[in-house]
Design an enzyme around this catalytic site. Sequence first.
Site, mmCIF file in Angstrom:
data_model
loop_
_atom_site.group_PDB
_atom_site.id
_atom_site.type_symbol
_atom_site.label_atom_id
_atom_site.label_comp_id
_atom_site.label_asym_id
_atom_site.label_seq_id
_atom_site.Cartn_x
_atom_site.Cartn_y
_atom_site.Cartn_z
ATOM 1 N N GLY A 167 12.828 -6.215 -4.553
ATOM 2 C CA GLY A 167 14.057 -5.463 -3.965
ATOM 3 C C GLY A 167 14.099 -4.222 -4.257
ATOM 4 O O GLY A 167 13.543 -3.747 -5.229
ATOM 5 N N GLY B 62 14.727 -1.640 -6.504
ATOM 6 C CA GLY B 62 15.152 -1.402 -8.041
ATOM 7 C C GLY B 62 15.895 -0.057 -8.257
ATOM 8 O O GLY B 62 16.478 0.038 -9.464
ATOM 9 N N ASP C 160 14.914 0.971 -15.048
ATOM 10 C CA ASP C 160 16.242 1.765 -15.262
ATOM 11 C C ASP C 160 17.067 2.491 -14.162
ATOM 12 O O ASP C 160 17.789 3.203 -14.300
ATOM 13 C CB ASP C 160 15.917 2.977 -16.315
ATOM 14 C CG ASP C 160 14.885 3.899 -15.938
ATOM 15 O OD1 ASP C 160 14.284 3.813 -14.766
ATOM 16 O OD2 ASP C 160 14.327 4.779 -16.528
ATOM 17 N N ARG D 140 15.113 10.478 1.003
ATOM 18 C CA ARG D 140 13.990 10.100 1.813
ATOM 19 C C ARG D 140 14.443 9.366 3.056
ATOM 20 O O ARG D 140 15.633 8.982 3.138
ATOM 21 C CB ARG D 140 13.040 8.963 0.915
ATOM 22 C CG ARG D 140 12.013 8.395 1.900
ATOM 23 C CD ARG D 140 11.101 7.528 1.242
ATOM 24 N NE ARG D 140 11.465 6.087 0.860
ATOM 25 C CZ ARG D 140 10.943 5.548 -0.174
ATOM 26 N NH1 ARG D 140 9.897 5.694 -0.432
ATOM 27 N NH2 ARG D 140 11.646 4.250 -0.021
ATOM 28 N N ARG E 140 9.833 -3.659 5.059
ATOM 29 C CA ARG E 140 8.488 -3.707 4.412
ATOM 30 C C ARG E 140 8.060 -5.294 5.081
ATOM 31 O O ARG E 140 9.010 -5.958 5.198
ATOM 32 C CB ARG E 140 8.421 -3.452 3.264
ATOM 33 C CG ARG E 140 9.342 -2.382 2.529
ATOM 34 C CD ARG E 140 10.230 -2.434 1.291
ATOM 35 N NE ARG E 140 10.921 -1.407 0.683
ATOM 36 C CZ ARG E 140 10.583 -0.566 -0.133
ATOM 37 N NH1 ARG E 140 9.600 -0.449 -0.578
ATOM 38 N NH2 ARG E 140 11.507 0.353 -0.323
ATOM 39 N N ASP F 235 4.965 -4.971 -0.411
ATOM 40 C CA ASP F 235 6.304 -4.328 -0.591
ATOM 41 C C ASP F 235 6.549 -2.743 -0.245
ATOM 42 O O ASP F 235 7.224 -2.114 -0.292
ATOM 43 C CB ASP F 235 7.221 -4.736 -1.769
ATOM 44 C CG ASP F 235 6.295 -4.213 -3.100
ATOM 45 O OD1 ASP F 235 5.001 -4.763 -3.330
ATOM 46 O OD2 ASP F 235 6.879 -3.269 -3.930
ATOM 47 N N ASN F 236 5.005 -2.274 -0.458
ATOM 48 C CA ASN F 236 4.891 -0.741 -0.185
ATOM 49 C C ASN F 236 4.192 -0.526 1.660
ATOM 50 O O ASN F 236 3.802 0.476 1.840
ATOM 51 C CB ASN F 236 4.024 -0.209 -0.958
ATOM 52 C CG ASN F 236 4.750 -0.036 -2.480
ATOM 53 O OD1 ASN F 236 5.852 -0.200 -2.354
ATOM 54 N ND2 ASN F 236 3.885 0.044 -3.465
#
Length: 494
Positions: free
Chosen positions: A88, A90, A123, A174, A181, A255-256
């Site tokens: 997901g 992050g 983070d 972006r 995806r 996922d990319n």
Amino acid sequence: MSLWQQLPISHRYAALPQSFYTRVMPTPVDNPRWVTWNAPLAASFGLGETPDDIWQQIFSKGAMPDYFQPLAMKYAGHQFGAYNPALGDGRGLLFGAIADQQGRWFDVHLKGAGLTPYSRMGDGRAVLRSTIREYLGSEAMAALGNQTTWALGMMVSDTPVYRERVEQGALLIRLAETHIRFGHFEHFFYTGQHDDLRLLADKVVEWHFPELESSSASPREPVYLAMFEQIIKRTAGMIAFWQAYGFAHGVMNTDNMSILGQTFDYGPFAFLDDYDPHFICNHSDYQGRYAFDMQPGIGWWNLTALAQALTPLVDKGELETALQTYTVQLNQEYSRLIRSKLGLQQRRDGDSELCDALLKLMADNRVDYTLFFRRLSCLDQQPPELVTSLFENQAAAQPWLRQYLARCEQETDSTGQVRTVAQRCQLMRQVNPKYILRNYLAQQVIEAAEQGDFQPLEQLITVLRAPYDEQPQHQHYAELPPAWGKCLEISCSS
Ligand code: AMP
Ligand code: MG
């Protein structure tokens, strides 16, 4: 009043059920400030030459205007071949979609926005160096002519980010036609949420492939199959371009992979310096799974993973048949691109042998990929020695060059006249870039930016926006890389 407020904004993704995302507010940072702004891209939306301060208010005070509805997308994916359900976004938030002046919709996404429920051990932040690399990568890719996501602007803050060392944090806006995806489909498949899987497919067709909509409401299966065929075609086209222009993505996890076949998630990517087919740009890719010459096969592997996720919607045999078109389409497109890079418009026996022999010679002789094709495109102005001097063994290059030049003499124009060297070279210069985003160039602007100087970044972006132009005043950006610049190690850390 912010110009953003006047844009057409859609919250079509936020209108999906809760299982698709979690609403999240960005976590404020200290002293956020703009360091670069993509004015030409902004202009296509009617946004100003300079950024307005709405984003600073969001990130310094956490004040969210009501025309944004930030959320973190849920998805899953195969990472280095292993399925990871716990993904997901992050560290990125989707703020909504805005329309450009032609009425095309683009997701507005903020990378580095802070923790989300999908941050796992992370983070939620992004460091300046990787944000600059994404900015440069997408600008370079777009100017070369390939499909990509876009960077609209970048901010830095005084909130420290801890990686191998303490680094400056950055925020990237972006824009992308989609942030959906392959991994979105995989998530709903592997969790058995097949109604949501169907809804996702319906929305992808509605938003991105409306021409596939059938006039009747049912059956839907041919529409979903046609959607998959489109994804195959676009993915094949994207990867053919990468192979022809020497681009190594580095982390082709599912996922990319954008469902629109647009280069997505610029991580430890690199454009080749020397032509090395086995080049691995990601220092953490110990097995070379994502080596340069593995990319076409990995594209197929990823599409197979997507096909698996579509099995509740489309017959397995149909998906398999569709998958078989991938390699054919990729090879056709790659061959078209390489032929145009060589200035060969007509097909002749022996062309593919000529091309294979060239790639082998280039690999054996550590030839700079971009400079070779550019110099080959300048034979109307420069001596052939400039081409052969790129080879370690110059004598080995000469027979190939003779054969190539003899082949070029068979090229005729539409009236049957032999095409002149000048005509051929002029066409070749439109497809063989003089300027490419070399790793060492990115490294230099990153080092300057980390010292607070963003001028070299602006300068490099300007050069990369016109990669096929001579730009004689910027010649030094087109030289061979220094020895230190060829062995920079880029890790996944970002
Ligand atoms: P990437 O390798 O950048 O595509 O990231 C893989 C996954 O890890 C995605 O779900 C990212 O959102 C997540 N991720 C990467 N870096 C961070 C970070 N610093 N904090 C939280 N999540 C992250
Ligand atoms: Mg990613």
